[in-house]
Each structure stands twice: as structure tokens, then as C-alpha cells.
Design a protein around this motif. Structure first.
Motif, short mmCIF file in Angstrom:
data_model
loop_
_atom_site.label_atom_id
_atom_site.label_comp_id
_atom_site.label_asym_id
_atom_site.label_seq_id
_atom_site.Cartn_x
_atom_site.Cartn_y
_atom_site.Cartn_z
N THR B 45 -44.31 8.35 4.91
CA THR B 45 -43.40 7.28 5.37
C THR B 45 -44.13 6.22 6.01
O THR B 45 -43.60 4.79 5.89
N CYS B 46 -45.22 6.13 6.56
CA CYS B 46 -45.96 4.94 7.17
C CYS B 46 -46.58 4.39 6.01
O CYS B 46 -46.41 3.12 6.20
N ALA B 47 -47.00 4.97 5.20
CA ALA B 47 -47.65 4.14 3.69
C ALA B 47 -46.69 3.26 3.21
O ALA B 47 -46.85 1.98 2.91
N LEU B 48 -45.55 4.12 2.87
CA LEU B 48 -44.45 3.26 2.20
C LEU B 48 -43.95 2.09 3.19
O LEU B 48 -43.70 0.94 2.52
N LEU B 49 -43.78 2.31 4.38
CA LEU B 49 -43.16 1.10 5.18
C LEU B 49 -44.23 -0.01 5.40
O LEU B 49 -43.75 -1.10 5.30
N LEU B 50 -45.26 0.35 5.35
CA LEU B 50 -46.46 -0.72 5.54
C LEU B 50 -46.54 -1.41 4.16
O LEU B 50 -46.19 -2.77 4.21
N VAL B 55 -43.55 -3.47 7.13
CA VAL B 55 -43.30 -3.27 8.60
C VAL B 55 -44.68 -3.28 9.11
O VAL B 55 -45.75 -2.63 8.89
N PRO B 56 -44.63 -3.76 10.50
CA PRO B 56 -46.22 -3.74 11.15
C PRO B 56 -46.48 -2.38 11.50
O PRO B 56 -45.63 -1.39 11.81
N LEU B 59 -45.43 -0.42 14.34
CA LEU B 59 -43.84 -0.01 14.32
C LEU B 59 -43.71 1.24 13.36
O LEU B 59 -43.15 2.28 13.48
N ALA B 60 -44.55 1.23 12.11
CA ALA B 60 -44.65 2.16 11.09
C ALA B 60 -45.07 3.50 11.76
O ALA B 60 -44.29 4.63 11.30
N ALA B 61 -46.00 3.65 12.53
CA ALA B 61 -46.59 4.79 12.87
C ALA B 61 -45.34 5.72 13.87
O ALA B 61 -45.11 6.88 13.58
N PRO B 62 -44.75 5.24 14.83
CA PRO B 62 -43.64 5.60 15.57
C PRO B 62 -42.58 6.02 14.50
O PRO B 62 -42.11 7.09 14.76
N ALA B 63 -42.31 5.33 13.58
CA ALA B 63 -41.24 5.54 12.75
C ALA B 63 -41.67 6.85 11.78
O ALA B 63 -40.67 7.66 11.48
N GLY B 201 -50.42 12.38 11.03
CA GLY B 201 -50.40 12.02 9.50
C GLY B 201 -50.62 10.47 9.00
O GLY B 201 -51.46 10.01 8.42
N ALA B 202 -49.63 9.82 9.78
CA ALA B 202 -49.69 8.40 9.65
C ALA B 202 -51.08 7.60 9.98
O ALA B 202 -51.35 6.88 9.57
#
Lengths: 327, 285
Positions: B45-50, B55-56, B59-63, B201-202
Motif C-alpha cells: 500500500t505504502c509503495a503504491l501510494l508513493l 502521496v507524501p 501520509l502513506a505510512a499511516p494509510a 511493513g511500510a
């Protein structure tokens, strides 16, 4: 004082061979003529069935959960491979050596496994198998590491039947070993020893009260199970003339558990049938797409745990139950 | 010194991921081998958001944590809940099934390669002190880990939810009798555990990498932390993770031939000598 008379006839009846069992053992013969092109796969099935049998002995009968059974399989595989590489290429000798090596390891680790309950056992067996995996991985001079053990030279079975390109010898050899080992295991689980194991699984607290030494029995069962796994590993080495590192991998232990649960724990035929169904499904489905196969494998596992805990043998028993008199 | 520091950072990361397992395995007594799958979900999730949405990172890590927690809630409600009373073997089989499914799903969508991951600029670089190179990202990990450790400890021992959770775990029937909604508490605890895994994981992509094999590759590490740290013990998990991180980094640095062998040996010895963990209380059941 009158001697106590025990009616052992139900046990004797259970120990006798059922006609369906004779029929079952005709299958390898039939398979040989029906699928002459797939002998390699059929040998694999026989070997995995033996491996699964070994897990069934310790999990299904003795009730010891293990997440690292591939350790013994791998030990046997490497033992047989190394023996063949350094001149002792006789297959039967290799089997004996592998059984001894695995049994020794099983005996030693059984004391670790006996301590603690299920959860600790799971983690100890997992830890032991990971240690062996790392050892095999790092001792590259000895095991070849990731590249696998090369130069395994196997002599003809009994000095007469050499391993041919078509896998005929490999197939009959694997099936013969499987049958013999199965026969011994069958005797074993119907013996007083086997019955005491079942008793231990069902009620650990009571068994000492009727004079069964629980720990000694479990150690023996674990050691025997390890030896069986070692023989299975040796068979794999001898029929493929190669040992790869993944004989010890975690995924092999996990897959084996799945096979056993699919077939049904606590039943020797469950181990065999589970293997046949699993390997056949694997063969056909992974041709389509390997990833797809792994997904459905996981899904099947989840469904089995939730809905069909007794596996295929459980289903068969349910189907055949109305025909029998209630006992 | 740098090795010690890197070891601490690795340990902190390990703590972030496995403290969630300490909740599910330790407190709720559910052998959830699929814990790494939640971490992997967070990582992807984090990698894709980034990379896809820009996404900064902060923000991505909590997401990622939220996504993993949501997945945790859904799975707990539908599947896990049925197996609370099952044997450990069944739980293991079930979670291995989930691992297989998660691995092939990740494979299907993202391929077998490692995910590319670029740190934001303010977390790059090093601070060079005499005799010690401090990677800023590692420092960031340590700080986040400490904050979470303190927060969790406080939550378990000082909040109403923490008290309810302990009560529900120790004696579900009595807890139910006292009007505690045990099902809800378990769902929330499970969500918390998987959410923490997602966050770990993020944050861990940079150090651990991320590919479909993730849930299997690190499973032993998570289990060790719980085994050594003792069940449901946050302080224990923290210390165990830090020790493990130190051993691992130092071992790889000084004795690369031995590799992970030491770690497994430590775990087995640990389990034999103190089955309840270094800091564990005696089992409640």
C-alpha cells in the motif's frame, strides 16, 4: 484367581487387511500401464507418500505437531547423496544410512520437542529445521549450498537394476520401498505400541495410569517418523541423482502438512490418498499457471480447516458409515 | 558503534512489525503465521501510494497501517473468529493457507521483483558524529518505535480498552458477564495487531525489501520476538526485538559465514530454557 480375559477380537479385526486395501495396492501396477509417460511423476508421488506417511506417524498417531518435518527429509536426502558421492553408491545402503542419520537427529531433537505444548513444539520444530537449512546453505564445500549437491552416482539396485532414462527402475524401486515401509507402519500402528500412541494423543493424563511411559513412547514415535522421512529423502536423491537445497525448505514442511490434512490425519491411507490427490492436482493445475495453483492451494487449506477437518478419509468414512454396523 | 546503532534500528523495525503478533499470538493466543502477510499488505500500500499517486511518505505510512487494519477487521470478522477455539494446529494450517493466498495475490498484481522505494528527502542522508554514522532514516525508525512502545504500554495498562482486553483474554466468560463486549474487543485488538504490522511493513521496505516472499522470509523473526519476549508483553517484545536486531546485524557483520544460524539457535535454546519467554508471566491458562 481367574486370569483376566480380554476380548481382543475388535483389534484383530482392525488389524486384518480389508479387501479395499488389496485393491488399493493394485493402483501402482495399473498406473504403470496407464501412464507410462509419467513415471517420473509417479515416482514423485510414491516418495511424497512415504514422506507424508512419516508425518502421519508423528502427527496423526502420536499427536506431535511439527512445522519442520522437512529437516529429516533433507537430512536423509543429503546423507544418501553424500554417501553416493563418496563411493557408497549402493541404493539400499544409502537408504539405511539416511534412515540412521535422520533417526539420530530425530532422537536427539525429540527431547527438545517433548518440552512444552503445541505452540512451543511448532516453534522448536520450525527453528530446528531452519537451523539445518542454514547449515546446508552455508556448508557449500560439503552440500553445494544453493547450487545443490552434484555428482551423485547411484549404483544399480541389488546390483541388477540400473536407473534408466525412462524412470522404470526408479518407479518400481520407490513403490517397493513405499510398500514395505507402509507394511511395517501398518503393523506398527496396530501393535500395542501404536495403540498406546493413540491413547497418548487422546488423553495424555491417563496413559501413565495404565502403565504406558508417555515420554519414551513419544521419543520412539518421533524417531521412527524421522527415520521414515529420511528414507523418503534418500529415495528422492537416488531417483533424481541430485540434491537441491529446497529439500529442507519451510515450504516443503508446510506443503506436507497440507497434504496430510487433505488426506486425513491419523489414517495411513489418508496420507497416501492425500498425496495422490494433491500431486495429481498440482501436476495438472500448475501447468496452467503456477501462481494460480498456489492461490487455490491456500484457499483449499483454509476451507479444509473450516469445514472438512477430517480430510478425504473423513469423507470416505462418512460415506461408508451407513453400511457398517454402529460400533 | 555504527553497528550497534544499525542493530538498534533493525531491532526497532522488527519491534514495529512483531508487536502486532505479540498482541494476536501472545494475548489472544492465536497462532497467526499470516502476520507477515499484513505487513506485506502495508508495504505494498505504502509503495503504491508513493510511486503511483505521489502521496507524501508521512501520509502513506499511516494509510498503509489503516489498510492493513481494515483487512484485519474483515478477516477477523469472517474467518479468524471461527478458529479462536480451534487447536493450534488448525490455526497454523489456516494461516499457512492465508500466506499462500497472499503470496500468490501479491505475485499476480505486482510481479516477483522487489518494489522500488524512494525515501523522501528529509529522511535521507546521515549525520556524521565522531565514530558514529547516524542514518537519519534509522534514527526516525528508532524514534517512531519508542513512541509506539510507550503508547502501547500505556494503552494496555492504563486505558479502559487495555483493561477490557486483558480481562477478555484472561477469562472471556467472566468478562462477558461483566458486560464487556468480548467480540468487539477481540476485533479491535486484531485490527490493532494487523495495523501495526502494516505500519511496520511500510516503514520496513527500505531495510527489509518488499517482494511476494515477504510473509515467509521473516516469519521466523516475528515468532522469535514473541517467543523470547513473552506473550503479550510489550516491554518484553521491545527488548527481544532490540536484542535480535543487534545479534542479527552484528552476526552478519562479524560472522557472515554463520549467517542466520545464530538467530535460530538462540530461539530454540530460548524456547527450551524458558518456554514462557524472557519476560513472560506464567501462562494464565
Amino acid at each position: 484367581m481367574t486370569p483376566v480375559k480380554l476380548d481382543l477380537s475388535p483389534l484383530r479385526r482392525a488389524a486384518a487387511w480389508h479387501w479395499a486395501e488389496y485393491a488399493f495396492w493394485l493402483l501402482p501396477l495399473v498406473a504403470y500401464f496407464v501412464f507410462p509417460k509419467n513415471l517420473a511423476l509417479l515416482s514423485q508421488i510414491a516418495i511424497t507418500a512415504l514422506f507424508c506417511l512419516s508425518l502421519d506417524l508423528i502427527l496423526g498417531y502420536a499427536g506431535i505437531v511439527s512445522l519442520g518435518h522437512a529437516a529429516f527429509f533433507g537430512l536423509g536426502a543429503y546423507a544418501a547423496g553424500l554417501m553416493a558421492k563418496y563411493g557408497w553408491g549402493d541404493p539400499l545402503l544409502g537408504l539405511a544410512g539416511a534412515a540412521l542419520a535422520a533417526a539420530a537427529a530425530g532422537f536427539l531433537t525429540s527431547f527438545l520437542v517433548l518440552r512444552g505444548a503445541d505452540l512451543t513444539r511448532l516453534m522448536v520444530t520450525l527453528g530446528v529445521s531452519m537451523m539445518l537449512y542454514e547449515a546446508a546453505n552455508k556448508l557449500t564445500d560439503f552440500t553445494g549450498g544453493v547450487d545443490g549437491l552434484q555428482g551423485v552416482d547411484i549404483q544399480p539396485v541389488l546390483g541388477m537394476f540400473s536407473f534408466d532414462l525412462y524412470g522404470k527402475t526408479a518407479y518400481w524401486y520407490s513403490v517397493a520401498v513405499l510398500f514395505l515401509m507402509f507394511w511395517v507402519a501398518r503393523r506398527l500402528v496396530h501393535s500395542p505400541f501404536g495403540l498406546s500412541l493413540r491413547g497418548i494423543r487422546q488423553n495424555v493424563g491417563r496413559m501413565p495410569a495404565i502403565g504406558a511411559p508417555v515420554n519414551a513412547r513419544l521419543v520412539a514415535a518421533y524417531t521412527i517418523g524421522a527415520a521414515y522421512a529420511g528414507v523418503a529423502g534418500a529415495l528422492l536423491t537416488q531417483t533424481t541423482q541430485f540434491v537441491s537445497l529446497d529439500v529442507m525448505a519451510f515450504s516443503r514442511s508446510a506443503e506436507l502438512l497440507l497434504i496430510l490434512v487433505l488426506g486425513g490425519t491419523g489414517s495411513l491411507y489418508g496420507a497416501l490418498i492425500g498425496t495422490m490427490v494433491f500431486m495429481a492436482a498440482h501436476h495438472f493445475l500448475s501447468d496452467i499457471n503456477p501462481q494460480y495453483w498456489q492461490f487455490w492451494l491456500g484457499a483449499a487449506l483454509v476451507l479444509i480447516v473450516l469445514f472438512a477437518r477430517d480430510g478425504i478419509m473423513g469423507l470416505l468414512r462418512k460415506l461408508s458409515a451407513p453400511a457398517r454396523t454402529p460400533s | 558503534m555504527t553497528i550497534i546503532f544499525d542493530g538498534l534500528a533493525a531491532g526497532m523495525l522488527l519491534f514495529l512489525i512483531s508487536v502486532g503478533l505479540s498482541v494476536t499470538l501472545g494475548l489472544m493466543n492465536f497462532v497467526n503465521l499470516a502476520h507477515g502477510a499484513f505487513a506485506m499488505l502495508g508495504g505494498y500500500t505504502c509503495a503504491l501510494l508513493l510511486s503511483r499517486l505521489g502521496v507524501p511518505f508521512l501520509l502513506a505510512a499511516p494509510a498503509a497501517a489503516a489498510t492493513a487494519a481494515l483487512a484485519g477487521i474483515i478477516l477477523e470478522r469472517t474467518l479468524y473468529r471461527r478458529l479462536y477455539a480451534a487447536t493450534h494446529l488448525d490455526q497454523v494450517l489456516f494461516s499457512i493457507g492465508l500466506i499462500f493466498m497472499s503470496i500468490s495475490t501479491a505475485h499476480y498484481f505486482f510481479g516477483a521483483t522487489q518494489q522500488a522505494f524512494v525515501l523522501p528527502d528529509f529522511l535521507k542522508g546521515q549525520i556524521n558524529l565522531p565514530g558514529l554514522d547516524v542514518g537519519i532514516y534509522r534514527l526516525f525508525l528508532i524514534v517512531v518505535g519508542l513512541i509506539l512502545a510507550v503508547g502501547l504500554q500505556w494503552m494496555v495498562s492504563h486505558t479502559r480498552f487495555g483493561a477490557e482486553l486483558r480481562a477478555a483474554v484472561d477469562n472471556p466468560r467472566a468478562a462477558r458477564g461483566l458486560g464487556i463486549n468480548v467480540d468487539r474487543v477481540f476485533t479491535l485488538a486484531f485490527a490493532l495487531g494487523s495495523g501495526l504490522a502494516g505500519l511496520g511493513g511500510a516503514l520496513g521496505i527500505e531495510m527489509l525489501g518488499l517482494d511476494p516472499g515477504f510473509p515467509v522470509k521473516y516469519i521466523v523473526y516475528f515468532l522469535i520476538v514473541v517467543a523470547v519476549g513473552g506473550s503479550g508483553n510489550i516491554k518484553g517484545s521491545l527488548l527481544a526485538s532490540l536484542m535480535l536486531g543487534l545479534f542479527d546485524v552484528a552476526g552478519k557483520y562479524y560472522l557472515p559465514q554463520v549467517g542466520a544460524f545464530v538467530i535460530y539457535a538462540v530461539m530454540v535454546v530460548m524456547l527450551i530454557v524458558r518456554p514462557q519467554g524472557l519476560f513472560g508471566r506464567a501462562a494464565a491458562k
